[in-house]
Structures are given as C-alpha cells and as structure tokens.
Design a protein around this motif. Structure first.
Motif, PDB file in Angstrom:
ATOM      1  N   THR A 373       0.868  -1.337  -0.125  1.00 29.09           N
ATOM      2  CA  THR A 373      -0.063  -0.029  -0.168  1.00 29.09           C
ATOM      3  C   THR A 373       0.692   1.209   0.109  1.00 29.09           C
ATOM      4  O   THR A 373       1.740   1.216   0.729  1.00 29.09           O
ATOM      5  CB  THR A 373      -0.770   0.083   1.326  1.00 29.09           C
ATOM      6  OG1 THR A 373      -1.654  -1.111   1.176  1.00 29.09           O
ATOM      7  CG2 THR A 373      -1.601   1.192   1.351  1.00 29.09           C
ATOM      8  N   SER A 375       3.046   2.130  -2.392  1.00 30.61           N
ATOM      9  CA  SER A 375       4.220   1.919  -3.027  1.00 30.61           C
ATOM     10  C   SER A 375       4.345   2.683  -4.543  1.00 30.61           C
ATOM     11  O   SER A 375       5.516   2.958  -4.959  1.00 30.61           O
ATOM     12  CB  SER A 375       4.594   0.407  -3.263  1.00 30.61           C
ATOM     13  OG  SER A 375       3.310  -0.085  -4.027  1.00 30.61           O
ATOM     14  N   LYS A 377       1.981   2.471  -7.104  1.00 30.80           N
ATOM     15  CA  LYS A 377       1.203   1.464  -8.434  1.00 30.80           C
ATOM     16  C   LYS A 377       0.153   2.280  -8.979  1.00 30.80           C
ATOM     17  O   LYS A 377       0.249   2.560 -10.196  1.00 30.80           O
ATOM     18  CB  LYS A 377       0.521   0.143  -7.889  1.00 30.80           C
ATOM     19  CG  LYS A 377       1.371  -0.574  -6.934  1.00 30.80           C
ATOM     20  CD  LYS A 377       0.769  -1.855  -6.494  1.00 30.80           C
ATOM     21  CE  LYS A 377      -0.574  -1.529  -5.375  1.00 30.80           C
ATOM     22  NZ  LYS A 377      -0.097  -1.046  -4.175  1.00 30.80           N
ATOM     23  N   TYR A 388      -1.121  12.767 -14.803  1.00 31.85           N
ATOM     24  CA  TYR A 388       0.031  13.379 -14.620  1.00 31.85           C
ATOM     25  C   TYR A 388       1.289  13.157 -15.577  1.00 31.85           C
ATOM     26  O   TYR A 388       1.142  12.314 -16.327  1.00 31.85           O
ATOM     27  CB  TYR A 388       0.573  12.882 -13.040  1.00 31.85           C
ATOM     28  CG  TYR A 388      -0.571  13.035 -11.869  1.00 31.85           C
ATOM     29  CD1 TYR A 388      -0.683  14.168 -11.201  1.00 31.85           C
ATOM     30  CD2 TYR A 388      -1.495  12.071 -11.816  1.00 31.85           C
ATOM     31  CE1 TYR A 388      -1.461  14.422 -10.249  1.00 31.85           C
ATOM     32  CE2 TYR A 388      -2.293  12.313 -10.639  1.00 31.85           C
ATOM     33  CZ  TYR A 388      -2.448  13.544  -9.813  1.00 31.85           C
ATOM     34  OH  TYR A 388      -3.295  13.644  -9.003  1.00 31.85           O
ATOM     35  N   GLU A 419      -9.348   3.039  -9.074  1.00 32.53           N
ATOM     36  CA  GLU A 419      -9.793   2.109  -7.771  1.00 32.53           C
ATOM     37  C   GLU A 419     -10.959   2.446  -7.279  1.00 32.53           C
ATOM     38  O   GLU A 419     -11.723   1.621  -6.849  1.00 32.53           O
ATOM     39  CB  GLU A 419      -8.590   2.754  -6.763  1.00 32.53           C
ATOM     40  CG  GLU A 419      -7.370   2.001  -6.934  1.00 32.53           C
ATOM     41  CD  GLU A 419      -6.294   2.413  -5.886  1.00 32.53           C
ATOM     42  OE1 GLU A 419      -6.196   3.722  -5.820  1.00 32.53           O
ATOM     43  OE2 GLU A 419      -5.889   1.646  -5.365  1.00 32.53           O
TER      44      GLU A 419
ATOM     45  N   VAL B 502      -7.079  13.096  -1.419  1.00 31.60           N
ATOM     46  CA  VAL B 502      -6.410  12.680  -2.792  1.00 31.60           C
ATOM     47  C   VAL B 502      -5.169  12.578  -2.536  1.00 31.60           C
ATOM     48  O   VAL B 502      -4.139  11.945  -3.292  1.00 31.60           O
ATOM     49  CB  VAL B 502      -6.775  13.763  -3.671  1.00 31.60           C
ATOM     50  CG1 VAL B 502      -7.821  13.363  -4.377  1.00 31.60           C
ATOM     51  CG2 VAL B 502      -6.413  15.066  -3.679  1.00 31.60           C
TER      52      VAL B 502
HETATM   53  N1  ADP Z   1      -1.810  13.808  -4.999  1.00 27.74           N
HETATM   54  C1  ADP Z   1      -0.799  13.443  -4.306  1.00 27.74           C
HETATM   55  N2  ADP Z   1       0.171  14.306  -3.936  1.00 27.74           N
HETATM   56  C2  ADP Z   1       1.051  14.159  -3.129  1.00 27.74           C
HETATM   57  N3  ADP Z   1       1.405  12.742  -2.714  1.00 27.74           N
HETATM   58  C3  ADP Z   1       0.502  11.562  -3.025  1.00 27.74           C
HETATM   59  C4  ADP Z   1      -0.428  12.010  -3.969  1.00 27.74           C
HETATM   60  N4  ADP Z   1      -1.221  10.787  -4.361  1.00 27.74           N
HETATM   61  C5  ADP Z   1      -0.626   9.941  -3.606  1.00 27.74           C
HETATM   62  N5  ADP Z   1       0.503  10.115  -3.012  1.00 27.74           N
HETATM   63  C6  ADP Z   1       1.623   9.657  -2.114  1.00 27.74           C
HETATM   64  O1  ADP Z   1       2.106   8.833  -3.216  1.00 27.74           O
HETATM   65  C7  ADP Z   1       2.455   7.749  -2.958  1.00 27.74           C
HETATM   66  C8  ADP Z   1       2.076   6.607  -3.794  1.00 27.74           C
HETATM   67  O2  ADP Z   1       0.671   6.397  -3.755  1.00 27.74           O
HETATM   68  P1  ADP Z   1      -0.133   5.541  -4.706  1.00 27.74           P
HETATM   69  O3  ADP Z   1       0.222   5.474  -5.963  1.00 27.74           O
HETATM   70  O4  ADP Z   1      -1.508   5.894  -4.799  1.00 27.74           O
HETATM   71  O5  ADP Z   1       0.089   4.132  -3.845  1.00 27.74           O
HETATM   72  P2  ADP Z   1      -0.624   2.636  -4.283  1.00 27.74           P
HETATM   73  O6  ADP Z   1       0.703   1.843  -4.796  1.00 27.74           O
HETATM   74  O7  ADP Z   1      -1.319   2.316  -3.034  1.00 27.74           O
HETATM   75  O8  ADP Z   1      -1.633   2.890  -5.290  1.00 27.74           O
HETATM   76  C9  ADP Z   1       1.736   7.297  -1.433  1.00 27.74           C
HETATM   77  O9  ADP Z   1       2.667   7.446  -0.305  1.00 27.74           O
HETATM   78  C10 ADP Z   1       0.733   8.778  -1.335  1.00 27.74           C
HETATM   79  O10 ADP Z   1       0.630   9.138  -0.029  1.00 27.74           O
END
Ligand code: ADP
Ligand code: ADP
Ligand code: MG
Ligand code: MG
Lengths: 582, 607
Positions: A373, A375, A377, A388, A419, B502
């Motif tokens: 969680t 990481s 993905k 992005y 998701e 988010v």
């Molecule tokens: N909009 C955002 N701005 C800053 N940090 C973010 C944002 N969205 C996610 N993060 C951070 O980036 C990291 C990766 O998130 P994410 O890609 O959603 O993980 P996952 O592997 O669970 O899908 C997490 O530590 C999260 O806190």
C-alpha cells in the motif's frame, strides 16, 4: 486603478457590440424624451391653458402621450438590451471558465478547494456581470451629468461654481479611503464565501461519514464559525459603505448651504438676481442623484475588481498537461508501453514517489503490478494516460513519448479503471459511454458481459436508469463492475486496470477473470492487483518497491525467488517473508 | 419542452423527480415562503421599528430642506426689500443642523438595517445547515449534493440582495406615495380623482407582473441548480473525465444548462424591464389626463393655474417612488422564488426521525437483533424477513455476493434507514426509540467508501472522537498499522490530505478511516469492506489488531477475503436479501453449503 483587471473581459462584449449600440442609442433617446416632457408641459401651461384655447389643448396633450409612449419603448429597449448583452456575456464567460477548468490537469484540481472554484464560477462571474450591466452605465451617466451641470453652473456664476467644486473636492479623498478599505473587505468576503461553500460541499458529500459518527454538531460549528465570520466581515463592509454614502450625500447638501449663504449675501448686495440663485440651487439639486450613484458604482467596482482578480487566479494558470508543440495523433496503436527511467513527484511535493523506473509491456502482453500500500502503483498507472506527467525520464507508447501524442488520441487508446469507480449521477448508459463517439449496442452488451454487470438490465429503467450521485444507489461491487465495463468498452488496445476487483466476491471474481482473460488476449494490459488469482491473468509481474521495479518475472518465479513478493501475496503468516517487509 | 427533454436524456430516469412543481401549488409555495420570512424577521421587529424611525427622521430632515431654503429667501434675502443678513445666517445655521441630522440618521439607518440583514442571513444559513444535516440519507440520495449546495449558496444570495437594498427603498417610497396621495386629494378633489384613476391600472399591471415574474424567477432557480449540479459533479470526477475524454460532452451539457439559466434570466429581465417603464408610462398618461381636465377647469375658471402647476409637479413626485417600488418588487420576486425553495427544504421532514419519547441508553452493551426485518429502498425489497440476534461481544461476519444486501444490513444497524417492516434492536430497544446521540456513540460503521475531509490526517482521525488527546489518536493509528506511513509523510499527522484525501493512496485512506473508527471506541463496530484496498500483509496486520481491538465489542464484518471472516465467531451468509446459512465458520466450512463452496473457491484463488 485595478480596473485593468477587467481588461480581459472586454472581448466578451465584442460579439454583442450591436446590442450595446442599440442600448446606447435607446439610452440617449430616453434621456432626450425624458428631458423634453417638462418642456411640453410648460408649453401646455403657458400656451393653450393660459390662453384659454381648448382647441389646441387636445393635440398638445396628444403630443405628450406620444412622447410618453416613445419614452416607454426606449426605456424598455434600453433595459432589455443591456440585460441581454450582459447576460450573454456572463454566460460566455462562464462557459469559458468551465472549459478552462476542464482542461486543467488533475493536480490543479487536487490542490484547489472545490467550493472556491464553485464560488468563482457562480457568484464572482455574476459580480462582474452586474458591474458591466449597471455599474459601468451609471458611471458614464454620472460623469455626463456632472460635466453638463458644471458647465451650466459656470455659465451662471463662476464664483459660486468654484465654491461647489471646493465642497466636492473631499470626494476624491473619501473615495480613496473607501477604496483602500473596501478592497480588502470585498476580497475577504469573497474568499470566505468560497470557504463556506467548501464546507457545504463537504457536508453534502461526506454526509455518510458525518452521520456514521454523529458529528453533526462538529460540522455545524465549523459552518457557523465561517458564516459568522462572513457576518462580521459584511458588517464592516456595510459600515464602510454607510460612511461613504453618508459623506457623498452630505457634500452636495453642504454646498447647498454655502450657496444659499454666499448667494444670499450676493443677492442682498445686489450682485445677483434672486432668479439666478434659485436656478443655481436647482442645479445643485441635480447633483444629488449622481452622488448617490457614485457610492453604488464605487462599491460595485471594488467588488468587481476583486472578483475578477479571483477569476484571473484560475484563468492565469495554464494547463500543464496539454498538447505540446508538434504533438501528433497516433493513428494505429499496437500497445507497446514503456517506462524509461521514470521518476515521478507529485506537483508541489518534493518526495519522489517513483525513481529510475524501467518497465516494458510488449504488445498483447499483460503485466501485473504488485506492491505494498502506498508504493506507487496507482501513481504509475496514472502516467499512462497522462493524468500526471513524469518528472524525469519518459513514458513511451509504441516508441513515441506520450507527450508527443495528442491527448485525445493517446487517451482514446487507453481503457482505464480507477480504484474508486467514479460514477456520475446520470444514466447507466451515459456512465458507460461517457460521451465517447457513438458506441454500438453490441459493444455495450459485450462490455457489460465482460464485467459481469448484467444487473443493469434488471434496474427499473434498464440502461436509462439514473445511478445516484457517485453511484451510491448501487452496491459497491456493482459500481466497480460498471467502472470495469466502462474501461473495456470500445476495445482499447491498452487496458490499465487499477485493482478492479477489490469489491467483488470470489465467485463473481472468478467469472469476471475468465471473461477478462479473453479480452486481454489481444490487448496490452497493466493490472494492479493484490490477489494471486487475478495475477493468473498476467504474463509477467512487476514488483514495485522503493519507487522502482524491484523484480520482474512470472508469478511462479517471483514466488520462488523473492521473499518480499511472497510476503505480499501469501495468505499465511510466514515469519521469513514478513522479515522481508520490515 | 421536448427539445429540453431530449437534451436531458443523458441524465437518465429516476423515481421521484425533485424540484418540479405544478402551477397549482404556487399559492401554497408563496404562503410557506411568507411564513418562513415572518419567522426570520420576528427576532428583529424591534430593530426594524428603530430603522423605520430613523428613516422618518431622515426624510424629515430632507423634506425640511426646500422649506428652509424658501424661508431663507423670504426672511433672509427678502427679495425686493433690503436683506436681513443676521436672519439669513441664522436660517442657514438651522439648515446646516437639519442636514447634519439627516446625514446622521441616514448613517445610523444604514448600519441598523445592514445589521438586520446580516443577522437574518446568518440565522437562515444556520437553520438551513442544521436542518439539512438532520435529514436522512434517502433525502441526500434523492436531492444530490449539488442541489444542496445551490440551496445553501445561490438561493441565499438571492435573498441577500433583498435584505441589502430592499428595505431602504420600500419604506421611503411608501412614505412618499402615501403623503403625496393625501396632498393631491387635498389640493383638488376632482383632479385628485383623475390622478387616482390610474391606480387600478397600476394594481392590474402589478398583478400581471407578479404572476409572470414568479414563474420566471422559479425558472431561474431551477436552472441555476442544474448548472451547479453539473459543475460540481463533473469537476469532482475530473480524473474519469480526462481518462475517458468526456470534456466535449461535459462542455455540451454545461453550455446547455448554462444557456437555460441565461434564458430564464433574460425572461425575468424582460418582464422587469417592461414593468418599471409601464408604471412610468402610466404616470405620463395621468399627467396628460390631468392637464386636459385641469386645463378645461382652468378655462372654465374653476381652478387656478397655480394649483394645476403644483399638481403636475406633485404627480412627478408620485410616480418616481412608484418606479422605485416596482424595482423593489422585482427584487422581492427574485428573493421570493429562492425563499420558496428554501422553505421547501425546511419543510422536508427526516424520514429517520428522532424519537419523540426516547429511551435513554448511556452505556449500551451491544446486543443487536433483527426482528423479521424487511427493507426496500423503493418498491423492490432488498432484504426479506431477516431475523436473528447477536449477543453483546460477538463478532459476526456477513458474507454474500455483491448486491446481496450486506451493506444494506449495515445501514439498518446504523439506522441510516428504518426497516420497511419489522424492527432492529440494540440491547432489546428498538433503534427508533434511541436518540441519535446515544446511537452514534454506541454504533459506528466504517463505510465502503473511505471518505476523508480536507484537513490534516490528524484532524481526520480525530473526527472519530474530537475530545481525544493526540496520544490517543496516535495510539489508534498505531494499533491498525497506520502510524508508520503517516510519520513517513513530510508533516506527519499534520500533513494536509487535500480535497477528499487525494494526497493519500486508497489503501492509506482506508487505514485512516479505520483509525478514525477505532478512536470513536463504539460498542458496536461495523466494518464494511474496510480493508479491500490493502495489500495482504497490511490486511493481516489489521486482522491481528482486530483480535485485540474487538475484545468486548460487538462487530459486524463484511469482507470478500475470507481470511478476515475467520476472525468471526459466527457467519451469516446472505443471498438475494435472505439469510441462507448461519453458523460458526469452521462448522459452515464442513457443511456442503454456500459458505463451504465460497471458501473452496477462495482457497483456490490463492494458489
Ligand atoms: N496527490 C498526491 N500528492 C502527493 N502525494 C501523493 C498523492 N497521491 C498519492 N501520494 C503519495 O504517493 C504514494 C504512492 O501512492 P499510490 O500510487 O496511490 O500508491 P498505491 O501503490 O497504493 O496505489 C503514497 O505515499 C501517497 O501518499
Ligand atoms: N441507496 C440505494 N437505493 C436503491 N437501491 C439500492 C441502494 N443501495 C443499494 N441498492 C440496491 O440494493 C441491493 C443491495 O445492495 P447492497 O446492500 O449495497 O449490496 P452488498 O451486499 O453488495 O453490500 C443492490 O441491488 C443495490 O443495487
Ligand atoms: Mg493504489
Ligand atoms: Mg456492499
């Protein structure tokens, strides 16, 4: 003055130049008729009535009626056309504002409070419109009145005119004081309104959580704090306005006193006739209304300036993700997706979420993404359709940097399942098709079958049934299946599915996986998963750890060779594997 | 209308379309909005009286102006004779004082009336917000957040205009109209009658305007709602909009609803811009009539020229304030339409009401029972005759296919809805007899959607129990394994999670939502797929934590990964709204029923 902020809205009036001209002419006309009516009345009294000539009285009265009717028509035109022009301008402005917001990248929306955006689109644009439709007109009318009246005064008695001017000089001072005070007030009132709108929005969308914890009093307090701040601020605004208006009212009256005193002395001394004095005072009376109008115009223009500042803050942010120069459409897509030396930071954050990440998904291949969680993905998945942009390195589709492909074309090749399902309160059909070019019923049916979303046929109005906001009238699994159907609809060559089966039961999952396996046969797939069974769909699996691909291989290989991978996917507690997690 | 219907096709069909009234209820609408207005104004009757006095003083100061000037001319300047400077100075002094009084009264009036308006708005906002929060979930589902937002923002703004400008002009204008009518009649009864002949026309015109403008302003309110709803929803889901290239479609819809809003505004503007000038025209016609008849009388020697002149001048002063009144009436109509909508929301009663004679429950034990419960969201029942009871402290798993009704059962236990038939009880007490406050303290549900508010992580966790200390909050986060990732963020617990959270990954959001629920420390905890987005080790961590955390609590766990279910003492298998199996997990695994088949499938899926 800050009226420069308004410059950018001038083009919005351009399409309605015709209306504005008609409006201006009818405005002039109505002024002329209004001014001529007293003359006619004077004529009637001095003429037929004084001369006891009833025969001429009737046609003269008829003339009065005709002029009155003309005046009526002109005023109706004036008001109608100024309304139409300004309302049309407002509508165009709002359409453009919305279009601009839609084009701004996701990260912009992440960082802005939705209430602030809403209050800009609705009330700030309304404020600009009101100033354009009333404020500017009054402003012009006031100036004209002032000039005419002063000319008349000067002609009558330049010394007294000078006295009146002297009495009016403080206006400049007072309005400057007002400008400094009110600008701040208007701005903070608008900002507070935006904040309050945000609270309202959060209450309306988060009501399930608020109710689940019984936190109504907490939200009520937050709202009341904001509402009472608005109350206090608007009271200071009222105070500032009251001061200004009182001053503006008092000054012409003050000059009246001066005129009476000085003029009186003049008359007594024989330097002026009594008739001249009365006429002069009448002129001063004529200034009272325009002075009132100045008060209105000043406060409106302050509000309008701060509102347009607020609008400009949004309009000035250029879309960071848009077609760059020389971008072209990708006609046919084979579906080779490559991440080359990708580094990614969320905008305005300085932690690297992904770094030095390399991964190739060959055409027709399905790659699973596994990681703990948080990481990265989901972040990686977002890079495909350019929700992005990478901070370093590049993402390539069929060997072309995705930034060199037009957004429309790029996104049309990718089917994405989020998701969170992200549904809109619209018909099921609209939620599936999302306004994409006509989709055949067969395709629709196929997509629904793949996602095992046959429940939609049983809804009261079938595909035409409106799903509630966020799809809340459906069960969680039903929402997720709709989102999956939406992603596979139209058979895109690249499918990115972010944990698409987290809310479905095991049986349904098995059925969907079977159908998905068929769909994924010919297309490239990127699949974020937590469950081993779903990984069966993947030809290879990439383990994401530390912001990069820590290992790639088949599920079997990784289970054997990688402790961390095993820890992430084995159901049983395994101390050795667990160590890998630490 | 059919074109509009076609343009709306995307919206789909839903039961119970809101927001449309037949014209026959217009009277009712007006009445209820008047009731609301009266209720809002009641606390300020005293201030309003003060405002009225101030405006009288102001008018007096103002009306004294011509009189004093006349006096100054006659007594001070004394045209034709030698002037009297002392008297002139004296009178000018009095004049200055009158003007000062006028100015002060004006200032005081603006402050007082402004305060009344601001207070009324504040009270209205407060009442409305509190009321909306009391309403049941079914209301929110029907009404949608966009509508609620537009009620609480743009409808209230429409009222603001009335309160800010209306009061002043209406009082001054009324005073002038009444005073001048009296003067006209006093001057000459016959001519006065002629002048008043226009009155029925004014009344008729006003009636016409009222009926039409009410309709037009209702259309405006209806249209702005559509604009706001579309705006809020489409930008809220901007990710999906971009990914599926819905921008052109959205733009089309937005421009359509925005154009409807514009057209409704143009309609109301057209009405208002006819009504005002029409009143003016009536004034001109009256003047012509007075001149004709008055001229005749003068010729006949029955009237002096001076009286006729005065009459004509007064007529102008009569119709000018009438114009102002018509402006005011227009603003009033606009506010009226908004008030109708607001009154409609305020009249909405919660379908899940607070008990009238509550049974107090300070410390619930946590025994939950369904007593022959049937439930339907609309016509079609979702749950059929559910009947079971769970002792305090038991951990129950709800298992079944998606759409079987698990979440619905959770919502009934949390009393988001009331059963259609039968009852749900806590410690033997019907939930309908427990106050919301007691119930919420006892029962907390972690919903399928892990909604976070904008604000910091810490604030979101504290939402579970705002009175908790920071230590307790961190303890809750640590217990379910959220502490580490929170501390890894740049500002730890003070990191802003942004709009709807988010900033976090969805698994992280679930952990925060989980911590929030633990901090609330309820007797009965409902977990609705609360770990579905977590990776397996994190989920395992949560499960391990659950064994200690659930001690002494009643819990309902909904999950598709059956490892979570194994924590339970008892499993209820749900199928199409009926309980088809009920027993301990190990027991059910042995039987050859649904659960055992589910479990087999699940074990296979792990291979
Ligand atoms: N909009 C955002 N701005 C800053 N940090 C973010 C944002 N969205 C996610 N993060 C951070 O980036 C990291 C990766 O998130 P994410 O890609 O959603 O993980 P996952 O592997 O669970 O899908 C997490 O530590 C999260 O806190
Ligand atoms: N708010 C609602 N309005 C109408 N129907 C609903 C609503 N919520 C759920 N449903 C329907 O009720 C059924 C049961 O849903 P739910 O209890 O959420 O299932 P699950 O067992 O997956 O949690 C589903 O068919 C769903 O479409
Ligand atoms: Mg994720
Ligand atoms: Mg559910």
């Amino acid at each position: 003055m800050g009226l420069f902020a308004l410059r950018r809205y001038v083009p919005y009036l351009r399409p309605y130049v015709g209306l504005v001209v008609v409006f201006g002419l009818s405005q002039l006309g109505s002024l002329v008729t209004a001014a001529s009516i007293p003359k006619v009345i004077q004529f009637i009294i001095d003429g037929p009535i004084t001369e006891h000539n009833l025969g001429r009285l009737v046609p003269m009265a008829g003339l009065l009626v005709v002029i009155g009717a003309l005046e009526f028509v002109l005023i109706v035109m004036r008001r109608h056309y100024s309304g139409v022009a300004s309302l049309r301008m407002e509508t165009d402005l709002r359409n453009d504002f919305y279009a601009h917001l839609q084009n701004l990248q996701v990260s912009f929306h992440d960082n802005w409070q939705s209430g602030q955006l809403l209050s800009r689109a609705i009330s700030d644009i309304g404020t600009v419109r009101r100033f354009v439709s009333f404020g500017l007109i009054w402003f012009l009318q006031t100036i004209v009145t002032f000039v005419v009246v002063f000319a008349l005064m000067l002609q009558l008695d330049w010394q007294l005119a000078l006295v009146v001017v002297l009495c009016m000089v403080p206006i400049a001072f007072f309005s400057n004081v007002f400008h400094n005070k009110y600008r701040v007030i208007a701005r903070s009132l608008q900002d507070l309104t935006g904040d309050m709108t945000t609270t309202i929005e959060e209450m309306a969308t988060g009501v399930r959580i608020i109710k689940a914890f019984g936190r109504m009093p907490l939200m009520q307090k937050r709202f009341e704090d904001e509402a009472s701040q608005i109350r206090v601020t608007s009271l200071t605004g009222i105070k500032a306005r009251a001061e200004l208006w009182t001053e503006l009212n008092f000054l012409p009256n003050l000059s009246l006193v001066a005129v009476l005193l000085l003029g009186g002395v003049n008359v007594v001394a024989g330097r002026m006739t009594i008739g001249g004095l009365v006429a002069f005072m009448n002129y001063v009376f004529m200034l009272i209304w325009p002075m009132d109008a100045i008060g209105w115009v000043l406060s409106m223009s302050e509000e309008c300036q701060t509102a347009s500042q607020r609008l400009n803050e949004v309009l000035d942010s250029r879309p960071e993700i848009s077609d760059r120069h020389g971008a072209r459409a990708l006609e046919r897509c084979r579906g080779r997706l490559e991440f080359r030396g990708v580094g990614f930071r969320y905008p305005k954050s300085d932690e690297w979420v992904l770094r030095d990440l390399n991964l190739v998904v060959e055409p027709g291949e399905t790659v699973g993404l596994v990681g703990r969680t948080g990481s990265g993905k989901t972040s990686l998945a977002y890079l495909g359709p350019r929700l992005y942009d990478v901070s370093e390195g590049s993402v390539l589709l069929d060997g072309v940097d995705v930034r060199d492909i037009t957004l429309r074309s790029l996104r049309s090749h990718i089917g994405f399942a989020f998701e969170d399902p992200i549904l809109f309160s619209a018909s099921v059909h609209e939620n599936l098709v999302m306004g994409r070019p006509i989709v055949s019923d067969q395709e629709l049916k196929r997509a629904i079958d793949v996602a095992h979303a046959g429940f939609v046929w049983d809804l009261p109005w079938g595909l035409e049934t409106r799903v509630g906001e966020q799809g809340y009238t459906l069960s969680g699994g039903q929402r997720q299946r709709l989102a999956l159907a939406r992603a596979v609809l139209g058979a895109p060559p690249l499918l990115i599915l972010d944990d698409p089966l987290s809310s479905v039961d095991v049986h349904t999952e098995a059925t969907i996986e079977e159908a998905l396996a068929r769909v994924l046969e010919g297309v490239t797939g990127l699949l974020v998963v937590h469950r081993p069974s779903t990984l069966a769909l993947a030809d290879r699996v990439a383990l994401i750890e530390g912001g990069t691909v820590a290992a790639v291989g088949t599920h079997g290989e990784l289970m054997r060779s990688n402790d961390l991978y095993r820890a992430l996917l084995s159901q049983e507690y395994d101390p050795r594997a667990e160590e890998a997690l630490a | 209308m059919s074109a509009a219907a076609r343009a709306d096709e995307w919206r789909g069909v839903a039961a119970g379309e809101v927001d449309d009234f037949s014209p026959s209820v217009a009277g009712l609408l007006r009445r209820r909005s008047r009731v609301l207005l009266a209720r809002l104004a009641r606390p300020y009757l005293g201030s309003m009286a003060l405002a009225a006095v101030l405006i009288l003083v102001r008018s007096a100061g103002y009306l004294a102006l011509p009189y004093l000037i006349g006096l100054g001319i006659d007594q001070g300047i004394r045209p034709g004779r030698s002037g009297n400077p002392q008297t002139l100075v004296l009178i000018v002094g009095v004049l200055a004082i009158a003007l000062l009084v006028n100015a002060l009264a004006n200032y005081a009036f603006m402050r007082v009336s402004g305060r009344i308006g601001a207070n009324i708005l504040f009270n209205l906002r407060r009442t409305l917000f509190a009321h909306v929060q009391e309403l049941s979930l079914s209301f929110f589902e029907r009404y949608t957040s966009g509508r609620i937002i537009s009620r609480l923002t743009s409808d209230i703004d429409a009222l603001n205009e009335l309160l800010a400008t209306g009061l002043t002009s209406v009082i001054t204008s009324l005073i002038s109209v009444v005073a001048i009518t009296a003067i006209l009649i006093h001057l000459d009864v016959r001519l006065g009658m002629v002048a008043l002949v226009a009155m029925p026309l004014v009344v008729g015109l006003t009636y016409w305007f009222r009926v039409n403008s009410a309709r037009s302003y209702r259309a405006v309110r209806r249209a702005i709602v559509l604009v706001i709803v579309h705006y809020v929803e489409s930008l809220g889901g901007i990710r999906a909009v971009h990914a599926f290239r819905r921008e052109p479609r959205n733009q089309e819809i937005f421009e359509d609803v925005n154009a409807r809003y514009r057209d409704a505004n143009i309609w109301s503007n057209r009405l208002a811009s006819t009504f005002g000038p029409a009143i003016n025209l009536l004034g001109r016609l009256t003047t012509a009539a007075v001149l004709l008849y008055g001229g005749y009388l003068v010729v006949q020697g029955q009237l002096t020229l001076g009286v006729l002149t005065a009459f004509v001048l007064y007529l102008r002063q009569f119709f000018d304030p009438m114009q102002e009144l018509s402006q005011f009436y227009n603003v009033f109509q606009a506010a009226g339409a908004a008030l109708e909508k607001l009154a409609g929301v305020i009249e909405e009663a919660p379908t899940v009401p607070e008990p009238s004679s509550p049974i107090s429950m300070h410390e619930a034990k946590g025994a939950v029972a369904f007593d022959h419960v049937t439930f339907a969201y609309r016509e079609k029942p979702v749950l059929h005759d559910i009947d079971f009871s769970v002792p305090a402290g038991a951990v129950v798993a709800l298992v079944g296919e998606t759409g079987a009704g698990k979440t619905t059962m959770a919502r009934l236990i949390a009393r988001f809805y009331d059963p259609t038939a039968g009852r749900v009880t806590l410690d033997g007490v019907d939930l309908r007899s427990i106050t919301v406050q007691d119930l919420r303290r006892a029962v907390v549900v972690v919903t399928q959607e892990s909604f976070l508010f904008s604000g910091t992580v810490g604030e979101n966790i504290l939402f579970g129990r705002p009175s908790a200390t920071r230590g307790e909050m961190e303890q809750a986060a640590r217990a379910i394994g959220a502490h580490d990732f929170i501390m890894a963020m740049p500002n730890g617990y003070d990191t802003d999670v942004r709009r709807r959270g988010v900033r976090l990954s969805s698994g992280q959001r679930q952990l925060v939502a989980f911590a929030r629920a633990f901090l609330a420390d309820p007797r009965v905890l409902i977990l609705d797929e609360a770990t579905s987005s977590l990776d397996l080790p994190s989920e395992r961590l949560v499960q391990r934590a659950l064994r200690t955390l659930l001690r002494g609590r009643t819990a309902f766990i909904i999950a598709h990964r059956l490892s979570t279910v194994e924590v339970a003492d008892r499993v209820l298998v749900l199928d199409a709204g009926r309980i088809v199996e009920d027993g301990a997990p190990a027991e059910l695994r042995r039987d050859d029923g649904r659960y055992s088949s589910l479990h087999r499938a699940w074990v296979e899926s792990l291979a």
